[in-house]
Structures are given as C-alpha cells and as structure tokens.
Design a protein around this motif. Structure first.
Motif, short mmCIF file in Angstrom:
data_model
loop_
_atom_site.label_atom_id
_atom_site.label_comp_id
_atom_site.label_asym_id
_atom_site.label_seq_id
_atom_site.Cartn_x
_atom_site.Cartn_y
_atom_site.Cartn_z
N GLY A 302 -8.96 8.68 -9.86
CA GLY A 302 -7.95 9.94 -9.87
C GLY A 302 -7.13 10.16 -9.02
N TYR A 303 -7.16 10.15 -7.12
CA TYR A 303 -7.07 10.25 -6.63
C TYR A 303 -5.50 9.73 -6.05
CZ TYR A 303 -5.71 12.23 -1.51
OH TYR A 303 -4.96 13.02 -0.77
N ASN A 304 -5.74 8.81 -6.11
CA ASN A 304 -4.38 7.75 -6.82
C ASN A 304 -3.49 7.92 -7.36
OD1 ASN A 304 -4.05 5.86 -3.78
ND2 ASN A 304 -6.71 5.94 -4.47
N TYR A 305 -4.14 8.41 -9.03
CA TYR A 305 -3.42 7.77 -9.71
C TYR A 305 -2.45 9.27 -9.89
CZ TYR A 305 -2.05 8.38 -14.82
OH TYR A 305 -1.55 8.09 -15.74
N GLY A 306 -3.49 10.28 -9.02
CA GLY A 306 -2.14 11.85 -9.47
C GLY A 306 -1.21 11.69 -7.59
N ALA A 307 -1.63 10.72 -7.01
CA ALA A 307 -1.26 10.38 -5.64
C ALA A 307 0.17 9.46 -6.27
CB ALA A 307 -0.93 10.41 -4.85
N LYS A 308 0.49 9.26 -7.25
CA LYS A 308 1.94 7.91 -7.86
C LYS A 308 1.09 6.83 -7.16
CE LYS A 308 4.96 11.53 -9.78
NZ LYS A 308 3.41 11.70 -11.04
N LYS A 309 0.33 6.72 -7.16
CA LYS A 309 0.03 5.15 -6.10
C LYS A 309 -0.75 4.07 -6.90
CE LYS A 309 -0.52 7.42 -1.10
NZ LYS A 309 -1.16 7.69 -0.35
N TYR A 310 0.14 4.41 -7.84
CA TYR A 310 -0.13 2.75 -9.59
C TYR A 310 -0.63 1.15 -8.85
CZ TYR A 310 1.86 6.51 -11.70
OH TYR A 310 2.12 7.90 -12.16
N GLN A 311 0.21 0.79 -7.34
CA GLN A 311 -0.46 0.17 -7.76
C GLN A 311 -1.59 -0.39 -7.04
OE1 GLN A 311 0.67 -3.87 -7.26
NE2 GLN A 311 -1.60 -4.27 -6.29
N ARG A 312 -2.09 0.95 -5.88
CA ARG A 312 -3.80 1.65 -5.46
C ARG A 312 -4.83 1.17 -6.42
NH1 ARG A 312 -4.68 2.12 -0.05
NH2 ARG A 312 -6.50 3.79 -0.57
N VAL A 313 -4.23 1.94 -7.91
CA VAL A 313 -5.50 2.73 -8.90
C VAL A 313 -5.47 0.86 -10.09
CG1 VAL A 313 -5.40 3.51 -11.22
CG2 VAL A 313 -4.40 4.48 -9.21
N ARG A 314 -4.68 0.34 -9.95
CA ARG A 314 -4.59 -1.66 -10.09
C ARG A 314 -5.69 -1.67 -9.35
NH1 ARG A 314 0.65 -2.09 -10.57
NH2 ARG A 314 0.77 -3.37 -9.35
N GLU A 315 -5.34 -1.91 -8.17
CA GLU A 315 -6.07 -2.80 -7.41
C GLU A 315 -8.09 -2.47 -7.39
OE1 GLU A 315 -6.68 -3.65 -2.09
OE2 GLU A 315 -4.96 -2.63 -3.38
N ALA A 316 -7.78 -1.02 -7.62
CA ALA A 316 -10.06 -0.47 -7.20
C ALA A 316 -10.06 -1.20 -8.84
CB ALA A 316 -9.15 1.35 -7.41
N ILE A 317 -9.19 -1.20 -10.63
CA ILE A 317 -10.14 -1.62 -11.22
C ILE A 317 -10.42 -2.62 -11.15
CG2 ILE A 317 -9.35 -1.97 -13.55
CD1 ILE A 317 -7.35 0.11 -13.76
N ASN A 318 -9.78 -3.60 -10.33
CA ASN A 318 -9.58 -5.31 -9.96
C ASN A 318 -10.78 -5.40 -9.43
OD1 ASN A 318 -7.69 -5.98 -12.02
ND2 ASN A 318 -6.19 -6.12 -10.36
N THR A 319 -10.77 -4.76 -7.90
CA THR A 319 -12.12 -4.63 -7.16
C THR A 319 -13.09 -4.17 -7.63
OG1 THR A 319 -9.85 -4.30 -5.55
CG2 THR A 319 -12.23 -4.70 -4.27
N SER A 320 -13.26 -3.35 -8.26
CA SER A 320 -14.31 -2.51 -8.75
C SER A 320 -14.79 -4.10 -10.07
CB SER A 320 -14.41 -1.72 -9.44
OG SER A 320 -13.94 -0.60 -8.80
#
Length: 462
Positions: A302-320
């Motif tokens: 949620g935080y990184n999507y709000g900050a428009k850091k989409y690469q970090r969102v993808r990484e969070a999905i894969n890592t989780s």
C-alpha cells in the motif's frame, strides 16, 4: 527489533522489510492462536467435548461483530498507508478518526442486536439441545465486551499501517497471555465452567483495548484528535468501499460456519462439530507464519503503491509468495505426519472422567486426524490466493479485492459443502476444503498475474 517508521516502508530492502513486518505479525498471530488452542484444550479437558462444540457455534457470531473493527481497520489502513506514502498527514489523521467512530457505532449496534436475538442466533448457527445452554452461557458474557474487541482489532491494523509491527505484536500477545492465565484460574481453580471461560475472554478484550489506547496516546505518529472523529462522507465512502472487502469475507465465513455446523449435525452429530472446532483452531495456529507474511505484505504494498514505487510493489509480491510458499510446504509436511499428536492435545483419557465423556473423547480421536489431513491437503498453494486478494485491497481496488477474497469460501467452498455431503456424508465436508483451495488459487493467480503485467510492469518505475 529495530523501530520502523512509515517512511522506511518505501526505502528499506523488500526482503528485510517483509521479515521485519511479518515476524512480529506472525508472533502476534501465533500467540493469539495459541490462546485459542489453549482455551479449547482447557474446555475440552476440564468441561468436555460438548464445550468445544459450544464455542465453535459462538465464536463466529462474536467474531463477526468484532470483525467490524478488523474490516474498518484493514480498509481504512489501506487509505491511510497510501496517504502516508503520498505525504498527506492530515488525511491520514482524518481517516484514523473516522475509523474510530465507524467502529464504535457499528459494533455497538450489532452487539445490542446480538443480545436481543441471542436464542435465535445460537440455534441458527447450529447449536442443538445437547450443548445450547453451554453456548448461551459463553455467548452472553463475551458479547458485553465485543465493542472493545472491535476497537482493538481496528487499532491493531492501523498500528501496522504506520510501520510499527512490534507494538501490533504486543497488542496481540498481552490479551492472549491474560486469557490463558484467567482461564486457568476461573475454570480449573474456581470451577466456573463456561462462564469462567467467557469472563476470561472478556478480560482479555479489555487488556488489548487498554494497550492499544495507550499506544495511540503515547507512541503513535497519529493522534486521537476529537475534531477528526466527526464522520466525513468522502472519507467514510473511501474507507467503506475497502472495508466491505474484509467484512464480506467475514460475513461469508459466518455463513459458511452456519452451513458447516448444520451439515455436520445433519450428516453426523455434535462430535463432528467438535472435530471442526479443533480443526478450525489448528488452521489459525498452523498457518500463523503464512498469515503473518500476508499481513506484513499489505502495508508495504500500500505504501509503495501510494508513493508510485511500482518496482518495489512487484518485488513485494514475488518475495511474499516465495517466503509464504516455503513456510506453507513445511506446515503441510508436519500436519500430514503428526495429525494424531495435535488432536491428542484437546482430549483427556483420565479415569476420573465419566463414561460418556470418555466415549466422546475416544470418538474424537478416531474421527479428527483424517479430517485434519484432508482440510490441510492444499496448504502449499494457499499463499497465492492470500497475497492476490491482499494486493488488490492494499492498492485500493475494492471490487477485485472483494471478489478474490470471496473465491474460496463463497464461490467454491459453500457450494461444495452443499453438493458433496448428500453423496459422501461428513467426508464430503472435509474434502471440500482442499478442492476449494486449489480452485481459488488458480483463479486468483490468473488475475494477479494479469494485473501485475498490466499495471505494474507497464507503469513508469520511480
């Protein structure tokens, strides 16, 4: 464990951050589930298997009312995380104030209605004459403290959203310890039976509520500002659209429980309800690290999507999904090898028990291990379904979040429980669980992959 500010959600390495978020959440869930396990063990050993049947009927009713707070907490925290990520502190404070008011009013109203219609609700959720009185004794007392539980569940979600998982963990540990301690005193030492168990639960709600109130007064970057308690239509609409996802999921679970209890009574008996009571406790207990990964993932996404850091969102999905999948395989292996050992915790074979209780305990030991294996059969793949629905909720897409969160219980499990038992009896109930897990995982995985390719891969990476 190092303190995590909300800004750190957008800067620290995802793997390290996920561990820092998930470990406290997992510990909190572990202690809370251990509390439920121990509570059930005490009831089974000191009162009897029918006491397990009683709380199996009651808990979904009380938890649904308490889950109002969980729904407002998770839905509002998605808005709050994105506001913090975008640097909008005023909106975050207003969302928090509206969460408090919504939780108090809605849970209070449901608690009053729950007390007025207690006899009807207990019967509707599957209690028969063999344990109805036990269920009512527990239900009445627990419902007096349900507003405290709702506010505590809401506050716990907000604590995680602002990047303070250690305090969220403590908020779950303290009431669990308090409940176990009071269970021992009130049930075993003082002999108050089901009423003792209920008062122990009531006291645990108060402990949790008290700690969370202290946190927001003394430690939080958010504050209890009375002017923000006034409901604002736009904020309420934004919170409610996402809260409805969690609330609908809990409502579906309640409907599922009604169906399960009644089907188990219809094709089996009260001891099958007790078996399901044991299995449902084991589901939360055994899956605590997977659920912790899921809860740790949500504020990061949620935080990184709000900050428009989409690469970090993808990484969070894969890592989780990777971390959660490894943990799920380990859990699956243990359950498949040692189901009898877990069931033995809940029953006693002491000679001082009456003949009926001894016979009931022996039947529980005969029925439950195989049922436990069936229910956990698809455990290795469930993390995909959990992360998929959590992702859409975290980024504020309420409709897909709602639909995906309902896939297992609503779209697959409930129909399967209606279809299979007429042909397979109680066995049809247990085999419905892994089938629903597999089907919901396939569906969620498809839509998650499609969304990631469309939204996160094609978006500008900052």
């Amino acid at each position: 464990m190092a303190k995590i500010s909300s800004e750190a959600l957008g800067t620290r390495p995802i793997g390290k951050l996920l561990v820092q978020q998930a470990v406290p959440a997992s510990i909190g869930i572990l202690v809370m589930s251990l509390n439920m396990i121990v509570d059930t063990i005490f009831l089974g050993r000191w009162i009897g298997p029918l006491a397990i049947s009683a709380i199996t009927v009651v808990i979904p009713i009380t938890f649904f009312i308490g889950a109002i707070g969980l729904a407002v907490g998770i839905g509002g925290s998605s808005v709050l995380s994105r506001a913090l990520g975008a640097g909008n502190k005023d909106k975050a404070l207003r969302v928090f104030g509206n969460q408090i008011t919504l939780t108090f009013l809605s849970s209070g109203l449901l608690a009053i209605l729950g007390l007025l219609f207690q006899n009807y609700l207990i019967e509707f959720f599957g209690a028969d004459d063999s344990f109805k009185d036990l269920a009512l004794s527990y239900y009445r007392i627990v419902l007096y403290g349900i507003v405290m539980l709702a506010l505590a569940m809401m506050g716990n979600s907000v604590i995680r959203a602002e990047g303070q998982p250690k305090f969220a963990m403590i908020a779950m540990i303290l009431p669990a310890i308090g409940n176990i301690f009071m269970d021992y005193i009130l049930i075993n030492l003082l002999g108050y039976g089901m009423e003792g168990a209920a008062w122990a639960t009531f006291i645990s709600y108060g402990i949790c509520f008290g700690f969370i109130t202290w946190f927001f007064i003394a430690k939080s970057e958010l504050r209890l500002v009375p002017e923000y308690f006034k409901l604002k239509k736009k904020i309420v609409k934004e919170i409610s659209s996402l809260s409805f996802v969690t609330l609908a999921r809990q409502a579906t679970i309640s409907v599922l429980t009604i169906l399960l209890n009644n089907v188990l009574i219809g094709y089996g008996d009260a001891l099958d309800v007790a078996s399901y009571g044991i299995i449902s406790r084991m589901l939360m207990f055994a899956l605590f690290p997977v659920i912790g990964i899921n809860q740790g993932f949500m504020p990061i996404a949620g935080y990184n999507y709000g900050a428009k850091k989409y690469q970090r969102v993808r990484e969070a999905i894969n890592t989780s999904i990777t971390y959660g999948g490894i943990l799920a395989i380990c859990i699956f292996t243990i359950i498949m090898i040692f189901p009898e050992n877990f069931v033995l915790l809940f029953v006693s074979n002491k000679d001082n028990l009456d003949a009926e209780t001894l016979a009931n305990n022996a039947e529980i030991l005969k029925r439950t291990p195989s049922a436990l294996r069936y229910v956990f059969l698809a455990t290795p793949v469930i993390i995909i379904q959990l992360i998929g629905s959590a992702y859409f909720q975290s980024i504020g897409k309420a409709v897909p979040a709602l639909l995906l969160s309902l896939t297992k219980q609503g779209f697959f499990l409930i129909p399967l429980i209606l279809i299979l038992p007429p042909f397979l009896g109680v066995y049809g109930v247990w085999i419905a669980f892994p089938i629903a897990d597999v089907l919901s995982t396939i569906l969620t995985g498809y839509y998650l992959n499609k969304e990631v390719r469309k939204t996160l891969t094609n978006a500008d990476v900052t």
